[in-house]
Design an enzyme around this catalytic site. Structure first.
Site, PDB file in Angstrom:
ATOM      1  N   LEU A 203      23.123-157.407 -27.887  1.00  0.00           N
ATOM      2  CA  LEU A 203      23.719-157.546 -29.376  1.00  0.00           C
ATOM      3  C   LEU A 203      24.080-159.066 -29.707  1.00  0.00           C
ATOM      4  CD1 LEU A 203      26.388-154.979 -29.932  1.00  0.00           C
ATOM      5  CD2 LEU A 203      23.340-154.868 -30.344  1.00  0.00           C
ATOM      6  N   ASP A 204      23.402-159.221 -31.058  1.00  0.00           N
ATOM      7  CA  ASP A 204      23.704-160.896 -31.991  1.00  0.00           C
ATOM      8  C   ASP A 204      25.030-160.619 -31.810  1.00  0.00           C
ATOM      9  OD1 ASP A 204      21.310-161.201 -31.636  1.00  0.00           O
ATOM     10  OD2 ASP A 204      20.498-160.919 -33.804  1.00  0.00           O
ATOM     11  N   THR A 205      24.997-162.334 -31.760  1.00  0.00           N
ATOM     12  CA  THR A 205      26.428-162.715 -32.326  1.00  0.00           C
ATOM     13  C   THR A 205      27.376-161.726 -34.067  1.00  0.00           C
ATOM     14  OG1 THR A 205      26.771-164.849 -31.344  1.00  0.00           O
ATOM     15  CG2 THR A 205      28.277-164.549 -33.264  1.00  0.00           C
TER      16      THR A 205
END
Length: 195
Positions: free
Chosen positions: A78-80
């Site tokens: 998952l993106d930051t």
């Protein structure tokens, strides 16, 4: 002299400004489900899913490993900036099988997001092509370009949402059909509906 040994030394990569992340969470309480083969974590926003070249400790994988005292394997990312459920494997066989399910599109990836929309409706099916680049922001185009990765998502719901001090905010529900880094952000921005 061919009989003498030559020492080349070692190269060291030094980051003078490493990225820092807050990891002060009760990691055990963020575990949504645990199985003998995997763990599902509610990953907080603002924290990477896995170690990076300049930060091997301040990420959800390492922090969860420490909290549970076991070795975990990354199965997807998952993106930051994204908060949500992430699956970490306990066994290599599970990660391989899970990744095959993702590639076969047998697992749906659902997201919710807030966008700026001036009372208009998004198209329900978005397809773009993303330039292969490690840098952000990601560049996408609606025009097919050889070597660029296809990005596809479905907008399943779009409704007005009240946020104090902001106008024209809508909540959307997304079914992510592909999973590129920063895909949702890039596609919605290109379409004129920034997050």
């Amino acid at each position: 002299d061919p009989n003498q040994s030559v020492s080349y030394g070692h190269l060291m990569r030094v980051h003078t400004k490493p990225r820092r992340y807050d990891v002060n969470y009760d990691w055990k309480s963020r575990v949504v489900f645990e199985h003998e083969d995997f763990v599902i974590l509610n990953k907080p926003s603002g924290l990477p899913s896995h170690p990076s070249v300049d930060n091997v400790i301040e990420n959800s994988l390492t922090q969860l490993e420490r909290a549970l005292n076991l070795k975990l394997l990354i199965s997807h990312r998952l993106d930051t900036t994204t908060e949500g459920l992430i699956v970490y494997g306990k066994k290599t066989e599970f990660v391989k099988a899970f990744n095959m399910q993702l590639q076969s599109k047998n697992i749906e990836k659902k997201y919710v997001a807030l966008i700026q929309a001036l009372g208009e409706k998004l198209p329900t099916h978005l397809i773009h092509y993303m330039e292969p680049s490690p840098r952000a922001p990601k560049k996408v185009s609606q025009i097919f370009t050889e070597g660029w990765d296809e990005c596809e998502l479905l907008i399943e719901e779009q409704k007005d949402y009240e946020v104090e001090g902001l106008n024209d905010v809508q909540l959307i529900r997304i079914n992510l059909l592909t999973g590129r880094t920063h895909q949702i952000r890039a596609q919605l921005s290109e379409t004129g509906y920034p997050l």
